[in-house]
Design an enzyme around this catalytic site. Structure first.
Site, PDB file in Angstrom:
ATOM      1  N   ASP A  43       0.813  -1.224   0.000  1.00 12.89           N
ATOM      2  CA  ASP A  43       0.000   0.000   0.000  1.00 12.89           C
ATOM      3  C   ASP A  43       0.848   1.277   0.000  1.00 12.89           C
ATOM      4  O   ASP A  43       0.673   2.147   0.863  1.00 12.89           O
ATOM      5  CB  ASP A  43      -0.930   0.026   1.233  1.00 12.89           C
ATOM      6  CG  ASP A  43      -1.712  -1.267   1.383  1.00 12.89           C
ATOM      7  OD1 ASP A  43      -2.319  -1.690   0.381  1.00 12.89           O
ATOM      8  OD2 ASP A  43      -1.708  -1.855   2.477  1.00 12.89           O
ATOM      9  N   GLU A 216     -11.288  -2.123  -2.374  1.00 16.69           N
ATOM     10  CA  GLU A 216     -10.689  -1.235  -1.369  1.00 16.69           C
ATOM     11  C   GLU A 216      -9.617  -0.365  -2.010  1.00 16.69           C
ATOM     12  O   GLU A 216      -9.371  -0.430  -3.207  1.00 16.69           O
ATOM     13  CB  GLU A 216     -10.097  -2.057  -0.221  1.00 16.69           C
ATOM     14  CG  GLU A 216      -8.997  -2.997  -0.642  1.00 16.69           C
ATOM     15  CD  GLU A 216      -8.430  -3.846   0.495  1.00 16.69           C
ATOM     16  OE1 GLU A 216      -8.860  -3.658   1.645  1.00 16.69           O
ATOM     17  OE2 GLU A 216      -7.560  -4.679   0.226  1.00 16.69           O
TER      18      GLU A 216
END
Ligand SMILES: *[C@@H]1O[C@H](CO)[C@@H](O)[C@H](O)[C@H]1NC(C)=O
Ligand SMILES: *[C@@H]1O[C@H](CO)[C@@H](O)[C@H](O)[C@H]1NC(C)=O
Length: 345
Positions: A43, A216
């Protein structure tokens, strides 16, 4: 991509590892080179400081901070953004995840998730720093978006098109997907605007893996194409993380999707015009190919050194391994000339 995957399933003869090999026929270019420390990345969030230094923030170790003179590296790990952890205390085994960093009003703002796998009571905190360097961050605690059974408050993304524009704050994962709201004018607290859903996939399979398929990691980016300004919502779809002995069915692993709108708050649609909140819309930007498995956790940034737009992400290289600490930092350039972002060499 999809036809190849379907063929692999229909043949039913190919093991998962063969299927991976099979998918190497994809036309995606390989990731651009990355030198220095490009490993143990999940991420990532990348910003370029005014002195030309690139800063990379990522999930592990209370938010790993690395710096480099160029997007290609060499990257040097500098330490943790919050060495003592967050002032938010939700549970003893909590972790800090998925940072999102931007610069405004003379300082950097770093949003980070406080969570644990499978936990829906997550919160997002915010820290600030003038330089962005390790050791200079002040934690301000939770932004205070109200919890809901509809969503999980992780994967923050702050967007503001201009210094006088309203901000848009995208967040969320699992349960009902990606949502948007906004923050107060100091960017430290929730504004009070009710969150609305912008991306959701009702057809994700239920399956026994530790990491379910979910929608997401929303990231908003604007670009003007032939005189029309579009707001692109990039997100990750599928299962984020896998072990070598627990890989997803090909196609259900993480991949990078995009939807677009003519307003930063939607409604977002995919290239076929399908609504991304209510119609399972989403156009594939980058999926597994060659030595790239399960790309996701992405962000988008203009690289002034080459005057191109870069899509950066994490991925696993099957020839190295699928373990959490083996995930790599990668990026590719995007071409928006068709009106949709296309990964290009
Ligand atoms: C490389 O960066 C990761 C975080 O992304 C860090 O955990 C690791 O310690 C770094 N390795 C070295 C040799 O600095
Ligand atoms: C929705 O989920 C299905 C099943 O996992 C997948 O095939 C499809 O690509 C997903 N679509 C989006 C937009 O995420």
């Amino acid at each position: 991509m999809w036809d190849l995957r379907k063929t692999a399933i229909v043949l039913g003869l190919l093991s998962v590892s063969k299927a991976l090999t099979f998918r190497q026929t994809s036309s995606y270019p390989p990731p651009e080179p990355c030198t220095g420390n490009c490993t143990f990345i999940h991420d990532p969030s990348v910003v370029r400081r005014s002195d030309g230094t690139w800063l990379r923030f990522s999930t592990v170790g209370n938010i790993a901070v690395a710096t480099a003179p160029a997007l290609t590296g060499p990257w040097t790990y500098r330490g943790a953004l919050l060495p003592q952890g967050s002032t938010i205390k939700l549970r003893d085994d909590q972790e800090l995840w998925a940072p999102d960093v931007f610069f405004s009003n003379g300082q950097f703002y770093a949003y980070y998730s406080v969570s644990k796998s499978g936990f829906q009571g997550s919160e997002v905190g915010v820290a600030t720093s003038v330089t962005g360097d390790v050791g200079t961050w002040t934690d301000h605690g939770s932004v205070g978006v109200p919890k809901s059974t509809d969503y999980n408050i992780i994967d923050p993304n702050f967007f503001r098109e201009c210094d006088t524009c309203d901000n848009v704050w995208t967040f969320g994962s699992a349960w009902q997907g990606v949502y948007q709201t906004s923050l107060s004018s100091d960017f430290l607290k929730w504004s009070g605007e009710a969150p609305h859903q912008v991306a959701y996939n009702s057809s994700h399979p239920a399956h026994p893996q530790d990491y379910p398929s979910i929608t997401e990691g929303g990231f908003l980016f604007w670009w003007e194409v032939s005189g029309t300004k579009y707001y692109y919502l990039f997100f990750s779809s599928g299962a984020c993380c896998n072990a070598a002995n627990d890989l997803e069915a090909p196609g259900d692993e993480y991949k990078i999707m995009v939807c677009r709108a003519t307003s930063p708050t939607g409604p977002f649609v995919d290239a076929n015009g399908k609504n991304c909140a209510s119609g399972n819309g989403g156009t594939l930007v980058l999926g597994s190919h060659g030595n790239v498995y399960a790309p996701g956790g992405q962000g988008v940034i203009v690289d002034p050194a080459v005057n191109r737009v870069a899509l950066y992400f994490h991925y696993a290289n099957p020839s190295i391994g699928y373990a959490f600490n083996q995930f790599l930092f990668g990026f590719n350039y995007l071409d928006f000339s068709s009106g949709w972002p296309v990964v290009t060499a």
